[in-house]
Design a protein around this motif. Structure first.
Motif, short mmCIF file in Angstrom:
data_model
loop_
_atom_site.label_atom_id
_atom_site.label_comp_id
_atom_site.label_asym_id
_atom_site.label_seq_id
_atom_site.Cartn_x
_atom_site.Cartn_y
_atom_site.Cartn_z
N GLU A 30 0.81 -1.22 0.00
CA GLU A 30 0.00 0.00 0.00
C GLU A 30 0.85 1.27 0.00
O GLU A 30 0.46 2.29 0.55
N THR A 182 -13.40 -1.75 -2.27
CA THR A 182 -13.63 -2.24 -0.90
C THR A 182 -12.39 -3.00 -0.41
O THR A 182 -11.57 -3.47 -1.19
N GLN A 183 -12.31 -3.13 0.92
CA GLN A 183 -11.24 -3.91 1.53
C GLN A 183 -11.33 -5.38 1.12
O GLN A 183 -10.31 -6.04 0.91
N HIS A 201 -11.03 2.77 -3.01
CA HIS A 201 -10.71 2.24 -1.69
C HIS A 201 -9.47 2.92 -1.12
O HIS A 201 -9.34 3.08 0.10
#
Length: 291
Positions: A30, A182-183, A201
């Protein structure tokens, strides 16, 4: 140029701003590793595009000579969407190959000419990506050339991804999941081995803006005429010296395309000499095409 695209461009010029959108692209940890660069019009947070090639030309011009590539990307890579018209154009030689990813839009068809062009661009140092893509055997030759395939999670639902990923893993390329919202989708794509991620997201596209020093259309036209006529350096210098906006673009272009020199660029003449007429001509053609 289609009427609404022309009106958007005129409005941007009227309001005296450079505009560009960018959305981060992240790795498996990330961390931001790149940005997709996006066309934006005055007063709109989303794109208003009728001519994709002109929109991309505007993004390139704004990046190189509006903001400066260092201010837009820093040390990250930048993804640019390309229709066939710009993909085949000589103006791509303006771009710093080590920092730009050329995204081939899903509207492109595989032809011998496209394969040849992509091989040339890859050999020139560009990173190549396929945008909004679903696996197809018809793209076998391109899969062996491109570095990244972007898979749209809205276009390709999660339940269809596993088999597609198996097909892509036969090739030496990275997979980028886009429109990750979404996660749950992110975790599933991690499990499937995706390398890169993009979507709401993580972050919506942001719009960057900067006050512009306008250059006149007549200055660009006169500059192109002089370049085509192989005019004396002093004549070309006079065009820049009489237009503050054009001079600012010239110096920003020099900074953006990474030309190294031990000499300080403190005059228009120095910048013209170091950039070279061909690179300046490419920029003028692109700027005129964009707006």
């Amino acid at each position: 140029m289609k009427s609404s695209t022309w009106e958007n461009t005129r409005q941007v010029m009227k309001d005296g701003k450079y505009l560009i959108g960018r959305q981060p692209i992240l790795n498996r940890s990330e961390q931001v590793v790149a940005y997709e660069l996006l066309f934006r019009s005055t007063g709109l947070q989303t794109a208003s595009v009728d001519d994709a090639s002109r929109a991309t030309a505007s993004v390139i011009v704004n990046t190189l000579t509006g903001f400066g590539i260092a201010n837009i990307l820093g040390n990250h890579k930048g993804f640019l969407n390309l229709e066939l018209e710009l993909l085949m154009d000589d103006s791509l030689n303006l771009l710093p190959t080590e920092q730009i990813v050329l995204e081939l839009l899903e509207t492109l068809h595989v032809t011998p000419e496209l394969i040849k062009r992509c091989r040339f661009l890859k050999e020139s140092g560009f990173t190549l990506a396929l945008d909004d893509h679903e696996y197809s055997p018809a793209f076998h030759e391109l899969y062996e050339i491109v570095d990244i395939v972007k898979v749209d999670l809205i276009q390709t639902p999660i339940e269809r991804l596993e088999e597609m990923v198996k097909q892509f893993r036969r090739y030496p390329l990275q997979l980028l999941a886009e429109k990750v919202e979404t996660q749950v989708e992110f975790i599933r794509c991690l499990e499937l081995g995706f390398d890169l991620f993009q979507g709401y997201h993580f972050a919506k596209p942001s719009v960057m803006e900067k006050k512009r020093l306008d250059n006149s259309e007549s200055s660009l036209m006169n500059l192109m005429l002089l370049l085509n006529e192989d005019a004396e350096l002093a004549e070309i210098e006079m065009i820049f010296s009489g237009d503050v906006g054009l001079t600012d673009n010239l110096l920003m272009l020099h900074s953006s395309i990474g030309i190294c020199t031990l000499d300080k660029i403190d005059t228009v003449r120095n910048a013209i000499s170091i950039l070279g007429r061909q690179q300046i001509k490419r920029w003028v053609q692109l700027a005129m095409f964009a707006g």
